[in-house]
Design a protein around this motif. Structure first.
Motif, mmCIF file in Angstrom:
data_model
loop_
_atom_site.group_PDB
_atom_site.id
_atom_site.type_symbol
_atom_site.label_atom_id
_atom_site.label_comp_id
_atom_site.label_asym_id
_atom_site.label_seq_id
_atom_site.Cartn_x
_atom_site.Cartn_y
_atom_site.Cartn_z
ATOM 1 N N ARG A 78 -4.526 -0.816 9.222
ATOM 2 C CA ARG A 78 -4.363 -0.168 10.527
ATOM 3 C C ARG A 78 -3.314 0.934 10.366
ATOM 4 O O ARG A 78 -2.179 0.666 9.980
ATOM 5 C CB ARG A 78 -3.954 -1.180 11.585
ATOM 6 C CG ARG A 78 -5.063 -2.187 11.896
ATOM 7 C CD ARG A 78 -4.745 -3.095 13.076
ATOM 8 N NE ARG A 78 -3.369 -3.579 13.143
ATOM 9 C CZ ARG A 78 -2.874 -4.625 12.475
ATOM 10 N NH1 ARG A 78 -3.651 -5.326 11.677
ATOM 11 N NH2 ARG A 78 -1.608 -4.980 12.617
ATOM 12 N N PHE A 79 -3.710 2.174 10.698
ATOM 13 C CA PHE A 79 -2.881 3.338 10.427
ATOM 14 C C PHE A 79 -2.020 3.800 11.599
ATOM 15 O O PHE A 79 -1.270 4.764 11.459
ATOM 16 C CB PHE A 79 -3.757 4.502 9.937
ATOM 17 C CG PHE A 79 -4.365 4.240 8.589
ATOM 18 C CD1 PHE A 79 -3.603 4.356 7.437
ATOM 19 C CD2 PHE A 79 -5.686 3.863 8.476
ATOM 20 C CE1 PHE A 79 -4.152 4.109 6.191
ATOM 21 C CE2 PHE A 79 -6.248 3.616 7.235
ATOM 22 C CZ PHE A 79 -5.485 3.742 6.087
ATOM 23 N N GLY A 80 -2.097 3.152 12.743
ATOM 24 C CA GLY A 80 -1.237 3.502 13.870
ATOM 25 C C GLY A 80 -1.364 4.962 14.272
ATOM 26 O O GLY A 80 -2.465 5.458 14.473
ATOM 27 N N VAL A 81 -0.226 5.676 14.346
ATOM 28 C CA VAL A 81 -0.217 7.068 14.807
ATOM 29 C C VAL A 81 -0.987 8.009 13.881
ATOM 30 O O VAL A 81 -1.284 9.145 14.258
ATOM 31 C CB VAL A 81 1.220 7.606 14.991
ATOM 32 C CG1 VAL A 81 1.983 6.812 16.034
ATOM 33 C CG2 VAL A 81 1.965 7.660 13.678
ATOM 34 N N MET A 82 -1.341 7.564 12.698
ATOM 35 C CA MET A 82 -2.077 8.402 11.758
ATOM 36 C C MET A 82 -3.574 8.443 12.076
ATOM 37 O O MET A 82 -4.274 9.368 11.641
ATOM 38 C CB MET A 82 -1.868 7.883 10.332
ATOM 39 C CG MET A 82 -0.425 7.922 9.882
ATOM 40 S SD MET A 82 -0.169 7.185 8.258
ATOM 41 C CE MET A 82 -0.954 8.405 7.219
ATOM 42 N N ALA A 83 -4.060 7.470 12.823
ATOM 43 C CA ALA A 83 -5.496 7.333 13.082
ATOM 44 C C ALA A 83 -6.063 8.571 13.762
ATOM 45 O O ALA A 83 -5.464 9.132 14.673
ATOM 46 C CB ALA A 83 -5.757 6.088 13.928
ATOM 47 N N ASP A 89 -3.123 17.641 9.616
ATOM 48 C CA ASP A 89 -2.702 17.384 11.000
ATOM 49 C C ASP A 89 -1.388 16.608 11.019
ATOM 50 O O ASP A 89 -0.482 16.911 11.796
ATOM 51 C CB ASP A 89 -3.741 16.537 11.758
ATOM 52 C CG ASP A 89 -5.072 17.215 11.947
ATOM 53 O OD1 ASP A 89 -5.140 18.457 11.945
ATOM 54 O OD2 ASP A 89 -6.077 16.468 12.113
ATOM 55 N N LEU A 90 -1.302 15.592 10.177
ATOM 56 C CA LEU A 90 -0.109 14.747 10.139
ATOM 57 C C LEU A 90 1.127 15.536 9.730
ATOM 58 O O LEU A 90 2.189 15.403 10.335
ATOM 59 C CB LEU A 90 -0.330 13.569 9.192
ATOM 60 C CG LEU A 90 -1.275 12.502 9.722
ATOM 61 C CD1 LEU A 90 -1.732 11.584 8.598
ATOM 62 C CD2 LEU A 90 -0.598 11.705 10.819
ATOM 63 N N GLU A 91 0.999 16.351 8.690
ATOM 64 C CA GLU A 91 2.141 17.150 8.249
ATOM 65 C C GLU A 91 2.556 18.155 9.320
ATOM 66 O O GLU A 91 3.751 18.383 9.524
ATOM 67 C CB GLU A 91 1.814 17.857 6.938
ATOM 68 C CG GLU A 91 1.811 16.911 5.755
ATOM 69 C CD GLU A 91 1.545 17.616 4.445
ATOM 70 O OE1 GLU A 91 0.798 18.626 4.423
ATOM 71 O OE2 GLU A 91 2.090 17.150 3.429
ATOM 72 N N GLU A 96 7.504 15.501 6.902
ATOM 73 C CA GLU A 96 7.472 14.652 5.707
ATOM 74 C C GLU A 96 7.262 13.170 6.018
ATOM 75 O O GLU A 96 6.997 12.376 5.110
ATOM 76 C CB GLU A 96 8.785 14.814 4.928
ATOM 77 C CG GLU A 96 8.997 16.202 4.359
ATOM 78 C CD GLU A 96 7.963 16.552 3.307
ATOM 79 O OE1 GLU A 96 7.649 15.710 2.451
ATOM 80 O OE2 GLU A 96 7.448 17.686 3.357
ATOM 81 N N ALA A 97 7.358 12.779 7.271
ATOM 82 C CA ALA A 97 7.272 11.360 7.635
ATOM 83 C C ALA A 97 5.980 10.680 7.178
ATOM 84 O O ALA A 97 6.028 9.531 6.717
ATOM 85 C CB ALA A 97 7.457 11.185 9.147
ATOM 86 N N PRO A 114 3.142 2.803 9.008
ATOM 87 C CA PRO A 114 3.051 3.856 10.019
ATOM 88 C C PRO A 114 3.395 3.303 11.402
ATOM 89 O O PRO A 114 3.040 2.158 11.712
ATOM 90 C CB PRO A 114 1.587 4.283 9.972
ATOM 91 C CG PRO A 114 1.008 3.690 8.747
ATOM 92 C CD PRO A 114 1.858 2.537 8.354
ATOM 93 N N PRO A 115 4.076 4.089 12.249
ATOM 94 C CA PRO A 115 4.370 3.613 13.606
ATOM 95 C C PRO A 115 3.096 3.166 14.324
ATOM 96 O O PRO A 115 2.088 3.874 14.313
ATOM 97 C CB PRO A 115 4.985 4.835 14.287
ATOM 98 C CG PRO A 115 5.564 5.638 13.163
ATOM 99 C CD PRO A 115 4.624 5.430 12.010
#
Length: 188
Positions: A78-83, A89-91, A96-97, A114-115
């Protein structure tokens, strides 16, 4: 001796977009994914497991294994806020998080991830529990996701960095002791 064949599901449109999946999302295989699944040549097995996600079961069925045992432990992390997002997009959103989040999710000992997502300990813990429940001998075939396949490689043979495109097959073996990697076959 136990022989374990782990197969990453064939691609979906989301895989082509390189987006991290939502836990509730269950896209079907893309037309290219269906064709790849039909081309997979896999060994016979005494027991066949699959993640409960449709894309995984569709891969198994098209590869000639319509009857599988449900294995919820093989679900993707489960990727949380990365989903739903790509790495770009994430960068753009988090700098760097995301690198730290992926590193912690990839660490079997990490209490972080991941949060809103799974921790490294939780993710690897469920994969380890599934590995521990396997029979001592025979041949097992399991259809899963990229992250799950990579977690199994970290937990069994300590392989920390590997590319596993859709359709990849990994073969691990164990004879009453440690695991060893006997094959890593890219899709063909």
């Amino acid at each position: 001796m136990l022989t374990l064949h782990l197969v990453r599901h064939a691609p979906t449109v989301r895989n082509h977009e390189r987006r991290y999946p939502f836990p509730h999302e269950d896209p079907p295989l893309s037309p290219e994914g269906e064709a790849l699944a039909r081309r997979l040549v896999l060994p016979a097995a005494d027991v066949v497991f699959a993640s409960p996600r449709a894309r995984v079961r569709q891969t198994a069925a098209l590869a000639g294994f319509p009857e599988v045992l449900d294995a919820p432990a093989l679900v993707e992390a489960r990727f949380g806020v990365m989903a739903g997002l790509t790495w770009a997009d994430l960068e753009a959103r988090h700098g760097e998080a995301p690198r730290t989040w992926i590193d912690t999710l990839s660490d079997p000992q990490s209490p972080l991830g991941p949060p809103g997502g799974e921790t490294g300990q939780a993710f690897h813990g469920r994969v380890q529990a599934w590995l521990d429940a396997l029979p001592e001998e025979g041949a097992v075939l399991a259809f899963a996701h990229s992250g799950t396949l990579q977690a199994a490689l970290r937990l069994t043979v300590g392989l920390g960095a590997v590319v596993t495109p859709p359709g990849t097959r990994v073969t691990l073996e164990r004879a009453g002791g440690p695991w060893w990697l006997s094959a890593l076959v890219p899709p063909g």
